[in-house]
Design an enzyme around this catalytic site. Structure first.
Site, PDB file in Angstrom:
ATOM      1  N   GLU D  60       0.833  -1.229   0.043  1.00 48.76           N
ATOM      2  CA  GLU D  60       0.146   0.002   0.038  1.00 48.76           C
ATOM      3  C   GLU D  60       0.785   1.212   0.027  1.00 48.76           C
ATOM      4  OE1 GLU D  60      -0.683  -2.710   1.857  1.00 48.76           O
ATOM      5  OE2 GLU D  60      -2.647  -3.267   0.986  1.00 48.76           O
ATOM      6  N   HIS D 129     -11.922  -5.859   8.186  1.00 57.58           N
ATOM      7  CA  HIS D 129     -12.598  -5.684   6.868  1.00 57.58           C
ATOM      8  C   HIS D 129     -13.791  -4.600   7.209  1.00 57.58           C
ATOM      9  CE1 HIS D 129     -10.047  -9.287   5.951  1.00 57.58           C
ATOM     10  NE2 HIS D 129     -10.045  -8.792   4.631  1.00 57.58           N
TER      11      HIS D 129
HETATM   12  C1  LIG Z   1      -1.605  -5.072   4.204  1.00 59.86           C
HETATM   13  C2  LIG Z   1      -2.811  -5.979   3.471  1.00 59.86           C
HETATM   14  N1  LIG Z   1      -3.032  -5.389   2.041  1.00 59.86           N
HETATM   15  C3  LIG Z   1      -3.962  -6.107   1.363  1.00 59.86           C
HETATM   16  C4  LIG Z   1      -4.656  -7.194   1.871  1.00 59.86           C
HETATM   17  C5  LIG Z   1      -5.864  -7.954   1.146  1.00 59.86           C
HETATM   18  N2  LIG Z   1      -5.435  -9.215   0.805  1.00 59.86           N
HETATM   19  C6  LIG Z   1      -5.657 -10.304   1.537  1.00 59.86           C
HETATM   20  S1  LIG Z   1      -4.993 -11.780   1.018  1.00 59.86           S
HETATM   21  C7  LIG Z   1      -4.171 -10.861  -0.310  1.00 59.86           C
HETATM   22  C8  LIG Z   1      -3.101 -11.766  -1.142  1.00 59.86           C
HETATM   23  C9  LIG Z   1      -2.163 -12.316  -0.122  1.00 59.86           C
HETATM   24  O1  LIG Z   1      -1.175 -13.175  -1.126  1.00 59.86           O
HETATM   25  P1  LIG Z   1      -0.173 -14.032  -0.416  1.00 59.86           P
HETATM   26  O2  LIG Z   1       0.657 -13.404   0.548  1.00 59.86           O
HETATM   27  O3  LIG Z   1       0.443 -14.767  -1.550  1.00 59.86           O
HETATM   28  O4  LIG Z   1      -0.890 -15.284   0.426  1.00 59.86           O
HETATM   29  P2  LIG Z   1      -2.186 -16.173  -0.148  1.00 59.86           P
HETATM   30  O5  LIG Z   1      -3.464 -15.715  -0.022  1.00 59.86           O
HETATM   31  O6  LIG Z   1      -1.869 -16.474  -1.568  1.00 59.86           O
HETATM   32  O7  LIG Z   1      -2.259 -17.520   0.699  1.00 59.86           O
HETATM   33  C10 LIG Z   1      -4.491  -9.494  -0.281  1.00 59.86           C
HETATM   34  C11 LIG Z   1      -3.763  -8.688  -1.160  1.00 59.86           C
HETATM   35  C12 LIG Z   1      -4.285  -7.620   3.233  1.00 59.86           C
HETATM   36  N3  LIG Z   1      -5.042  -8.492   3.859  1.00 59.86           N
HETATM   37  N4  LIG Z   1      -3.188  -6.794   3.865  1.00 59.86           N
END
Ligand SMILES: Cc1ncc(C[n+]2csc(CCOP(=O)(O)OP(=O)(O)O)c2C)c(N)n1
Ligand SMILES: Cc1ncc(C[n+]2csc(CCOP(=O)(O)OP(=O)(O)O)c2C)c(N)n1
Ligand SMILES: [Mg+2]
Ligand SMILES: [Mg+2]
Lengths: 335, 322, 335, 322
Positions: D60, D129
């Site tokens: 972000e 959320h």
């Molecule tokens: C700081 C932050 N930004 C955005 C989000 C929204 N979000 C939730 S999961 C995700 C993707 C995460 O991907 P990854 O780290 O690869 O984990 P995965 O879900 O694939 O296990 C996002 C963008 C969040 N939870 N936290």
């Protein structure tokens, strides 16, 4: 060939002259601060060669997102020392209207973006500016500078990854002066700074930041690549912070001075030796340029010091394009 | 009793706390060898060693996050952030982690830690070394926000904070670090968190303030012989509602003074609490004398920070009524 | 030797059983969500082998700072599925008192730290916990998990550098499932995740996260080093997110399914083949364990679903040790 | 005129704005191929291409920082933050950069950009959320904070924001994304930033609210036949003081309703403005009906978000007076 040689001669002498001006101005401000004539300052002594080497590699149209220790870079770009001194005083001729602490410059005319204090926070902006350059098909690149301590920050990480992923025309110049206030680089991180570039798929390169010529070469190459769409580079320019962190700092609490003025690692000494070896300058020139510069700096300093402070009313403008009703009301009660 | 300034009082509190409780451990930028840029932690490294007085890399969110993790595993970390202005880089760790772990874990995990940081103007620090950002914390449930206005309170509140089982934001008014000297007991004592202090008594009106502005207010009223209650909040979250209501009931006229910008400054909450609960006692408008809604200027900082003139303008306005 | 072999057999069969339980539970919850019986869920399908391989390498006393996709890891640690389901329902038996969105677990008894949503934000905490372990001379290590998308965050960078600089006993397990919602890892960063460790002077290693045995070996080795004071490791465990990002997500918008259930890259298929090859399990065992597990999951699900919601009053406790007067007053107006 | 929900209205505003002005460019996580987790940016990638609708890595502060840099170099970036709850990771970029660049550069540099983000509860999102963090922005001079309560305003305010030369925080009440459908003009129009909207007229009292709570308030008063002015602020910074004062002068009785926690919620500032400037018109206490000072719970979210009962409790209290 002859032309390049003449070009180089002119360029390097100009660079050396800028170094002398930077150093002279630096010492002047530091001394003035001790006399209570200046509020605060972050000395640049020791970082002249790398900043001016980098500055020489830039075109005027290129954008700089620098930090608070970049006076030599500004000088090499041609920013008049009045502009710098007026900011130091925060007087009514200061472009930033006396709002920022000394050392936090910003001169749009010279494409030198206004400097914030939170370290590395200019870096993501540099990446965005670089993206917009490509989007607008401008023939520019962005140079972003920061200290080695700043590589520990969130902003460094974000910027490195984004610059690499979007392959934008930015050059990251780490002014590695060995110290982040009292923290030596060895305790800041376990590796050499330039090696961090690999973690982002970016080119990383180390350069002797005390050597203006080498720095010029390395930065020029990185800029050429950036301009050609070959993406960003991280340059780790090794130098030494010869002064205290700032005029508020007492380095004797945490280190012994390793490079002193005139010693063999002082970038000015290094450059004099180099240029003398190339027969570009001689002792007479050095002496005369130093004397001349001192006079200019002394005069300009006195001149700028006399400029009155800004009208207090200006202190509260430019928060928005149009002043909010709250601020008008509040300012009404203040003035 | 010894005469101390606030830096010395805080240093002594830290030193005594750490000597007694080995679970107290400190982290921050330049707090070790350098003794902190304001010298608040001077001498602690040599007393307690580098395992307990930790010079950290330059990453606020990391050191606050580490502090939280230490607290979760049984320690009582004290984190120093060099200037409050730089704390925003760690805001997610503060708002989403530190403040919410007890709650989100159903009370299984707790975060007994202190986050110390100097705030406010008056040292010619410009935009980024002068901010008063207390509102960002006071709006955040889960945090406790404390700010002393003198050396005695600084030591006592900090010693109290070291015994608290929830995260505390300890805001140190840097302008007062060395300007006030006071008798401070050598022995340990606590000043209760959550309790305001009536630092001056008077009948004509109430001035509610805290931290850096307390001496300014006291000076202004003594110089101008204003017969006012002056309430030093000391804790900003949770606020001492009873003390606020008591002085409002007594005088019916209220001025709130703080250095932070007016819009949603802490004064807004004080005013709203009064307007919600004690409106019948009011004999005039609730006035706010605060920093303006703008960033903090370097050269003109005396115009930014409320001073005698503005405080007295508000006093005159209220005194004139009736 | 014979003993190790028997040990391994027991361990691996236990691991496989945990995989089956994880998968069965996962599908149960996803189906229930479609029927409106569950509010939200982040499926773990595809990440069982790596999580359970890692789980097998831990001692019970070790601390886990995990993320929202770690149900198999919890299962391998012995967390009862009721505990998991009660969190999913947010009912009155839920340890976190119905406060957290499903998938955000926390079970102190099993040293599984409460999970926040902001990705990677548990990582700096893991570093702090690891520091405190050493400070208190506890014989523990910390395992911290996160997705590969999370390596772009500030918290990752901070944690990697701090863990390396302080040389604390933490193992970072990157569950590299190839996707961060709709973002493929290739667009997240230009390099392989494990190579990022070098930027911090940390050991980095890649492992086939579909192979439970290999993951077990690699994690065990990293843990051994951490326990011996040899510092942190970053493990890049490659797998595939077989399900949608969450029950709110529709992956058909951005990718075609590359691994489907039962296909040769499904970690369950991989493990069955491996263990069959070692003669540890056979088809009969597989069939019976699956049937048995399904029954258990169905029963427990129905049981937990029946548990009433928490008393609304509990929704506002635990903000502090003692409730503030503001909250008491506010809650008074609500209930 | 077409019937649209808020998602469609915002999508249309973005689409029309981008079609007209090539300096508008969008950045965010999952906003491209995926069309955004709430589908707000659906279709924009195929219309405007990956150079203008940028799927970014997960950081972000980086994407907001990039947005600022783009704005400094002549573009008008629109950044989407997936959930407002995650914006704190970028707080330094917002507070210290975005909000302060015009000021610190003496007006040389400006940041015309929009930061869009969904906020508030009602989708069973729990602690992370569901947050309503508007206070953090409203306290920050240099920002403009806008929140629509219906599709018409959403499109009009966003189109207005795209023409503004200062940074705007555009808070989208996610609970209303699809719940209200409304006639929205196909053509471009703007709803002025800084102006509140009197969405219901009545004489007995004034209810001041915004964003997600507007429909709840309107439902409650219509169901209970309350004869109230209902003021939808639409812009939270700077607030429409004139509209607030006008309704206070008319009814003398004020209730403020918002979903964010009470302490230093936006209601505190509204209350303080009234207590400072229109106290003589008040016929009773200024009441606040808000979210409690706690994190946001998952299962019990209906207890957190103010509803009819709590609004009517406050109404009854005021109606009873006199
Ligand atoms: C700081 C932050 N930004 C955005 C989000 C929204 N979000 C939730 S999961 C995700 C993707 C995460 O991907 P990854 O780290 O690869 O984990 P995965 O879900 O694939 O296990 C996002 C963008 C969040 N939870 N936290
Ligand atoms: C985010 C942030 N944290 C802390 C500070 C306080 N501070 C100012 S300069 C500095 C050290 C910076 O070191 P480095 O990046 O190496 O630059 P140098 O000063 O050596 O040129 C620190 C900690 C700051 N300005 N910003
Ligand atoms: Mg340095
Ligand atoms: Mg992933």
């Amino acid at each position: 060939m002859a032309d390049t040689k003449t070009d180089n001669k002119t360029k390097f002498i100009k660079g050396y002259t800028a170094m002398v001006l930077s150093r002279t101005l630096d010492k002047k401000i530091v001394n003035a601060q001790r006399q209570g004539r200046v509020g605060f300052y972050t000395p640049t002594m020791g970082q002249e060669a790398l900043q001016i080497g980098a500055g020489m590699a830039l075109e005027d149209r290129d954008l700089i997102y620098g930090y608070y220790r970049d006076v030599p870079l500004m000088i090499s770009r041609g920013v008049p020392i009045e502009t710098i001194l007026n900011q130091i005083f925060g007087n009514s001729a200061d472009i930033s209207k006396g709002r920022q602490m000394p050392s936090h410059f910003g001169v749009k005319k010279f494409n030198f973006m206004s400097v914030p204090s939170p370290v590395a926070s200019n870096m993501p902006l540099a990446v965005g500016a670089a993206y917009s350059i490509r989007y607008k098909k401008e023939n520019k690149i962005v140079l972003s500078t920061f200290g080695e301590g700043s590589t520990s920050t969130p902003d460094f990480h974000a910027s490195m990854n984004l610059a690499a992923v979007f392959n934008v025309p930015v050059v990251f110049l780490c002014e590695n002066n060995g110290w982040a206030i009292s923290m030596p680089v060895e305790k800041q991180t376990k590796v050499e700074i330039w090696t961090k570039a690999a973690a982002y798929g970016m080119r990383g390169i180390k350069v002797d930041g005390n050597n203006m010529l080498e720095t010029y070469e390395v930065v020029s190459d990185a800029i050429k690549r950036a301009r050609a769409g070959e993406g960003p580079t991280l340059i780790d320019a090794i130098s030494y912070r010869m002064g205290p962190h700032s005029t508020s700092d007492d380095p004797s609490k945490y280190r012994s001075q390793e490079v002193t003025e005139g010693s063999e690692n002082d970038p000015i000494t290094v450059t004099e030796k180099l240029l003398k070896g190339m027969n570009y300058i001689d002792d007479k020139f050095i002496e005369s340029i130093k004397a001349k510069t001192q006079k200019i700096v002394d005069d300009k300093f006195d001149e700028c010091e006399k400029i009155p402070p800004p009208d207090p009313a200006t202190a509260f403008q430019d928060v928005y394009k149009n002043m909010t009703w709250m601020l008008s009301e509040e300012v009404g009660g203040i003035l | 009793m010894t005469t101390m300034n606030m830096v010395q009082a805080i240093n002594q509190a830290l030193s005594q706390g750490m000597a007694k409780d080995t679970s107290i451990i400190m982290l921050g930028e330049d707090i070790g060898t350098d003794g902190g840029v304001f010298r608040v932690t001077d001498g602690l490294l040599s007393k307690f060693g580098p395992e307990r007085v930790i010079d950290t890399p330059l990453v606020e969110l990391g050191i606050i996050g580490m502090g939280i993790g230490m607290a979760l595993n049984g320690l009582r970390p004290i984190v120093e952030i060099q200037f409050q202005d730089f704390i925003y880089t760690a805001m997610d760790q503060i708002i989403n982690q530190m403040a919410k772990i007890r709650y989100r874990s159903g009370g299984e995990y707790t975060v007994p830690m202190i986050l110390r940081t100097p705030y406010g103007g008056g040292i010619k620090g410009g935009l980024y070394h002068s901010q008063s950002g207390e509102s960002y914390f006071v709006h955040t449930a889960g945090l406790t926000v404390v700010t002393p206005s003198n050396p005695y309170d600084a030591k006592g509140l900090l010693m109290g904070a070291m015994k608290t089982d929830d995260p505390i934001i300890f805001l140190e008014p840097k302008r007062l670090y060395r300007t006030i000297k006071q008798e401070v007991p050598e022995e340990e004592y606590t000043v209760p968190i959550g309790k305001a202090n009536l630092v001056h008594e008077g009948d004509d009106l109430s001035i509610i303030t805290y931290g850096s502005m307390v001496p300014t207010v006291l000076d202004a009223i003594s110089k101008n012989k204003v017969n006012a209650d002056v309430l030093d909040l000391r804790t900003l979250l949770p606020m001492d509602r009873d003390a606020i209501f008591k002085t409002v009931e007594k005088t019916g006229k209220v001025i709130i003074v703080h250095e932070a910008p007016r819009t949603l400054g802490v004064g807004a909450e004080i005013s709203a609490l009064i307007a919600e609960n004690r409106i019948d006692y009011l004999q005039g408008p609730i006035l706010r004398v605060t920093g303006p809604d703008s960033p903090f200027p370097y050269r003109m900082e005396d115009y930014y920070i409320p001073g005698e003139k503005r405080i007295m303008d508000a006093v005159s306005k209220l005194i004139k009524l009736r």
